[in-house]
Design a protein around this motif. Structure first.
Motif, mmCIF file in Angstrom:
data_model
loop_
_atom_site.group_PDB
_atom_site.id
_atom_site.type_symbol
_atom_site.label_atom_id
_atom_site.label_comp_id
_atom_site.label_asym_id
_atom_site.label_seq_id
_atom_site.Cartn_x
_atom_site.Cartn_y
_atom_site.Cartn_z
ATOM 1 N N PHE A 185 38.271 37.699 40.287
ATOM 2 C CA PHE A 185 37.433 37.647 38.366
ATOM 3 C C PHE A 185 38.181 37.288 38.282
ATOM 4 O O PHE A 185 37.752 37.162 36.972
ATOM 5 N N ALA A 186 39.423 37.791 37.708
ATOM 6 C CA ALA A 186 40.604 37.814 36.139
ATOM 7 C C ALA A 186 40.783 35.814 36.154
ATOM 8 O O ALA A 186 41.220 35.686 35.197
ATOM 9 N N THR A 187 40.860 35.381 37.470
ATOM 10 C CA THR A 187 41.325 34.136 37.406
ATOM 11 C C THR A 187 40.553 33.573 37.909
ATOM 12 O O THR A 187 40.686 32.068 37.203
ATOM 13 N N ASN A 188 38.893 33.321 38.079
ATOM 14 C CA ASN A 188 37.976 32.479 38.021
ATOM 15 C C ASN A 188 37.202 32.902 37.555
ATOM 16 O O ASN A 188 36.550 32.180 37.116
ATOM 17 N N GLU A 189 36.646 33.843 37.617
ATOM 18 C CA GLU A 189 35.375 34.269 36.457
ATOM 19 C C GLU A 189 35.974 34.341 35.469
ATOM 20 O O GLU A 189 35.217 34.141 34.707
ATOM 21 N N LEU A 190 36.512 35.360 35.040
ATOM 22 C CA LEU A 190 36.712 35.576 33.725
ATOM 23 C C LEU A 190 37.182 34.842 32.098
ATOM 24 O O LEU A 190 36.301 34.992 31.746
ATOM 25 N N PRO A 191 37.677 33.843 32.897
ATOM 26 C CA PRO A 191 37.527 32.020 32.182
ATOM 27 C C PRO A 191 36.359 31.222 31.611
ATOM 28 O O PRO A 191 35.962 31.050 30.356
ATOM 29 N N ARG A 192 35.468 31.986 32.378
ATOM 30 C CA ARG A 192 34.048 31.332 32.904
ATOM 31 C C ARG A 192 33.381 31.955 31.701
ATOM 32 O O ARG A 192 32.630 31.363 30.515
ATOM 33 N N ILE A 193 33.212 33.366 32.250
ATOM 34 C CA ILE A 193 33.159 34.051 30.944
ATOM 35 C C ILE A 193 32.867 33.840 29.524
ATOM 36 O O ILE A 193 31.660 33.507 28.923
ATOM 37 N N LEU A 194 33.631 33.980 29.276
ATOM 38 C CA LEU A 194 34.805 33.641 28.206
ATOM 39 C C LEU A 194 34.531 32.243 27.029
ATOM 40 O O LEU A 194 33.558 32.731 26.445
ATOM 41 N N VAL A 195 34.025 30.886 28.100
ATOM 42 C CA VAL A 195 33.670 29.901 27.874
ATOM 43 C C VAL A 195 32.107 29.993 27.333
ATOM 44 O O VAL A 195 31.018 29.322 26.577
ATOM 45 N N CYS A 196 30.929 31.526 28.108
ATOM 46 C CA CYS A 196 29.855 30.922 27.743
ATOM 47 C C CYS A 196 29.820 31.817 27.166
ATOM 48 O O CYS A 196 28.671 31.262 25.649
ATOM 49 N N ILE A 197 30.061 32.720 26.611
ATOM 50 C CA ILE A 197 30.105 33.508 25.380
ATOM 51 C C ILE A 197 30.113 33.032 24.333
ATOM 52 O O ILE A 197 29.547 33.525 23.250
ATOM 53 N N ALA A 198 31.343 33.007 24.153
ATOM 54 C CA ALA A 198 31.608 31.311 23.087
ATOM 55 C C ALA A 198 30.933 30.457 22.243
ATOM 56 O O ALA A 198 30.460 30.377 21.221
ATOM 57 N N LEU A 199 30.077 29.522 23.737
ATOM 58 C CA LEU A 199 29.152 28.682 23.697
ATOM 59 C C LEU A 199 28.201 29.512 22.899
ATOM 60 O O LEU A 199 27.289 28.588 22.608
ATOM 61 N N LYS A 229 29.360 43.757 39.479
ATOM 62 C CA LYS A 229 29.635 43.413 40.701
ATOM 63 C C LYS A 229 31.020 42.174 40.786
ATOM 64 O O LYS A 229 31.049 42.597 41.843
ATOM 65 N N LEU A 230 31.346 41.445 39.881
ATOM 66 C CA LEU A 230 31.875 40.062 39.917
ATOM 67 C C LEU A 230 33.354 40.891 40.204
ATOM 68 O O LEU A 230 33.895 40.949 40.778
ATOM 69 N N ARG A 231 33.201 41.962 39.178
ATOM 70 C CA ARG A 231 34.570 42.745 38.778
ATOM 71 C C ARG A 231 34.733 43.573 39.243
ATOM 72 O O ARG A 231 36.367 43.513 40.700
ATOM 73 N N ASP A 232 34.125 44.436 40.632
ATOM 74 C CA ASP A 232 34.729 45.297 41.398
ATOM 75 C C ASP A 232 34.188 44.825 42.621
ATOM 76 O O ASP A 232 35.109 44.920 43.868
ATOM 77 N N ALA A 233 34.522 43.517 43.301
ATOM 78 C CA ALA A 233 34.239 42.540 44.524
ATOM 79 C C ALA A 233 35.679 41.974 45.027
ATOM 80 O O ALA A 233 35.683 42.280 46.009
ATOM 81 N N ASN A 234 36.643 41.872 43.957
ATOM 82 C CA ASN A 234 37.556 41.420 44.048
ATOM 83 C C ASN A 234 37.919 40.873 42.904
ATOM 84 O O ASN A 234 37.891 39.907 41.629
ATOM 85 N N PRO A 235 38.969 41.912 42.188
ATOM 86 C CA PRO A 235 39.096 41.873 40.652
ATOM 87 C C PRO A 235 40.305 41.146 40.792
ATOM 88 O O PRO A 235 40.250 40.339 39.867
ATOM 89 N N LYS A 236 40.928 40.368 41.916
ATOM 90 C CA LYS A 236 41.947 39.300 41.575
ATOM 91 C C LYS A 236 41.261 38.192 41.093
ATOM 92 O O LYS A 236 41.435 37.683 40.444
#
Length: 623
Positions: free
Chosen positions: A590-604, A581-588
């Motif tokens: 998502f790439a700049t705002n959501e993806l960095p948070r997701i990566l940090v969350c998964i790593a932690l 849902k986050l990816r499809d709602a606004n891809p741009k």
């Protein structure tokens, strides 16, 4: 006849080939009977079966929406011969299996319609069957069948507010654009910008509504002046005699007059036949090309223009709508509660008015003080006092000269019938859309004003949720948060944006690729230095960072608190559920705002799960 039918004094009417459902339409204390028909012959349904038994036991009269949905459903599913036969069979010859089959047919009908209200509409249709009092072949009632539907109600969506729409009529570019267009502000800037945006949008709406009231006063003054003027001297004696004695005039003669002269002639015809009280067959009032009527009629047809021409006696449709919007803004009530406001629920006070109304859903009384004091009040309060005064004058005329179908003070006329003028509530979505189009406002309806007001008041109070909950009279803060949903989403996006900006700056700083911007605040600079390398509790004075100790001693244990574990688990679960849902709602975004948070969350998460908090993670995920 059912008990409910006896109470309401109405019955569902049966003939050999059709049934007419008694229906009521209740809005703003109006209770006018309507009819919904089911053609039994066309549906292949016979009388004295399950359908007739259930309808006779149903509430009478039915709510309009319930009756309409049920009738449409019956007509559709009866195309299946087995369903028509089932509805024609007496209940005592049917089994539980037959009723479940019928309920499934109802669900499938609404499932194929694929509308948001499918689950609710299907439940309404099933309830008419389920509420039947007859016993089945096995001796159980219809309510004891125990059917479980497969339809699920959609999740409740957050309401969009007026600030989410474009307003090309606003003075500044920032207010013309929707609030969601602000993608540059961080969370601190966004809060201030949001409050300003909500405030200016509300002020513009109230100011426009005051302009409508001003226009009414101007039109009323001009009409009163024209009524005192003599007939045009250019009229022939024959035309004058015809006008004064019969209240008529030749169309060609009227069309050759100036706009001012046509206005005088039209008023003479209205006064002669008392058209401000009732319409008369065969009487024409020539009101085309009279500029005075244009703004309050929106340039629409003769009926609307004629309604404006009655401004000496009543408020025209747009003026009633403007008063309604002003009071929505000031009282903070929802639209149905405000429509229920009647004359007996308005009390004059020393400085203004005290209003009482009944909240339909909870049957709670709502109260609001409308005070006009030049030294202390806001512009909305003065506008509200003026709106109530005009509405009281309007309703006094309605009671004296017309027929009233609703106790609500927000009544007006549709002028589409013969005989006595009839006043009713006309505040549906289409009327608001006409109003906003004519008066150059962003498109909205009655239900949009309250969320806009609530979100502005919430921001103005510094985010005090409890205060807003008390003001709105909500039993649960969940309901209050529903009004703030879109605002929370926008603030979260701004918060994420700030986090990503700080994370980017911190990465560039710790890798020696870029220095910290000297123009930012000391607090932000400190966050950038310590975001990826927070100081330990042992050596903050020496500027030693936790990452330094990790590098110096790779076997050192990473210390994590339980609160961080819980936050990480919930955040990961959220991203798993909403990734697509986050990816499809606004891809741009998502790439700049959501993806960095997701990566940090998964790593932690992976790091924590390999340590001593593994069981805590399992427990949290299980719950």
């Amino acid at each position: 006849m059912s008990n409910s039918a006896a109470i309401h004094g109405a019955t569902h009417q049966w003939t050999d080939d059709q049934v007419i459902l008694a229906v009521k339409y209740t809005r703003g204390q109006s209770d006018r009977p309507r009819k919904v028909k089911i053609d039994l012959a066309a549906c292949g349904i016979k009388r004295y079966g399950l359908l007739e038994s259930c309808i006779d036991d149903a509430e009478c009269p039915l709510q309009q929406s319930v009756a309409s949905h049920f009738a449409g459903c019956v007509k559709a599913i009866a195309k299946d011969g087995s369903v028509a036969k089932l509805l024609s069979t007496p209940p005592n010859q049917l089994t539980r299996k037959d009723i479940i089959l019928l309920f499934k047919k109802i669900d499938n009908y609404y499932l194929e319609k694929n509308v948001q209200s499918s689950a609710a509409s299907a439940e309404q249709a099933r309830n008419i069957i389920r509420d039947g009092q007859a016993l089945l072949q096995t001796g159980i009632t219809l309510a004891q069948v125990g059917y479980k539907t497969s339809l699920k109600a959609p999740p409740r969506r957050f309401r969009k507010d007026i600030s989410d729409r474009v307003d090309i009529g606003a003075e500044s570019t920032e207010i013309q654009l929707p609030l969601s267009a602000d993608t540059k502000s961080n969370v601190y800037e966004f809060t201030g910008n949001s409050e300003e945006h909500y405030r200016k949008r509300l002020e513009r709406i109230v100011k426009t509504c005051e302009e409508v009231l001003d226009e009414h006063d101007n039109v009323k003054h001009a009409i009163d002046a024209a009524r005192r003027m003599p007939l045009p001297k250019s009229l022939l004696k024959k035309s004058i005699k015809m006008l004064t004695e019969l209240g008529r005039i030749n169309e060609k003669v009227a069309n050759r007059r100036t706009a001012e002269e046509r206005l005088i002639i039209a008023l003479k015809i209205i006064d002669h036949h008392k058209l401000y009280s009732s319409t008369v067959s065969g009487i024409r009032v020539f009101i085309e090309d009279i500029p005075l009527l244009d703004r309050l009629s929106g340039g629409k047809g003769a009926r609307t223009r004629f309604g404006v021409l009655l401004s000496s006696h009543y408020l025209s449709r747009y003026v009633v709508t403007a008063c309604f919007i002003i009071l929505l803004r000031y009282t903070g009530w929802n639209s149905d509660t405000l429509i229920g406001l009647s004359i007996d629920r308005i009390r004059r006070t020393a400085h203004g008015y005290q209003l009482f109304s009944l909240k339909e859903k909870t049957q709670q009384y709502q109260e609001s003080q409308v005070i006009s004091d030049d030294l202390t009040t806001n512009i909305e309060e003065k506008a509200a006092v003026r709106a109530i005064s005009l509405l009281l004058w309007h309703n006094s005329s309605v009671d004296k000269l017309a027929i009233r179908h609703s106790k609500s003070i927000f009544v007006s006329f549709n002028l589409s019938y013969k005989g006595k003028l009839e006043a009713d509530v006309f505040l549906h979505g289409i009327h608001f859309h006409e109003f906003t189009r004519v008066w150059d406002l962003p498109r909205f309806t009655a239900t949009d004003i309250r969320p806009q007001t609530v979100r502005y008041d919430y921001l103005k109070s510094g985010g005090d949720l409890a205060a807003q909950q008390a003001k709105l009279g909500h039993a649960s803060s969940v309901t209050t948060r529903h009004y703030l949903g879109g605002l929370d989403t926008a603030h979260n996006e701004a918060n994420i944006k700030r986090y990503c900006e700080m994370l980017k700056a911190s990465i560039l700083y710790v890798t020696n690729r870029e220095e910290i911007d000297p123009n930012i605040s000391d607090e932000d600079a400190n966050v950038i230095r310590k975001m990826l390398a927070p100081p330990t509790r042992f050596s903050s004075n020496e500027e030693n960072y936790l990452i330094d100790s990790w590098l110096a001693n790779p076997t050192e244990e990473i210390r994590v608190e339980e609160a961080l574990v819980e936050l990480c688990v919930y955040q990961r679960a959220y991203y798993i559920r909403n990734f697509r849902k986050l990816r499809d709602a606004n891809p741009k975004r998502f790439a700049t705002n959501e993806l960095p948070r997701i990566l940090v969350c998964i790593a932690l998460y992976k790091t924590i799960k390999e340590g001593e908090f593994r069981k805590l993670i399992q427990k949290l995920e299980k719950n």
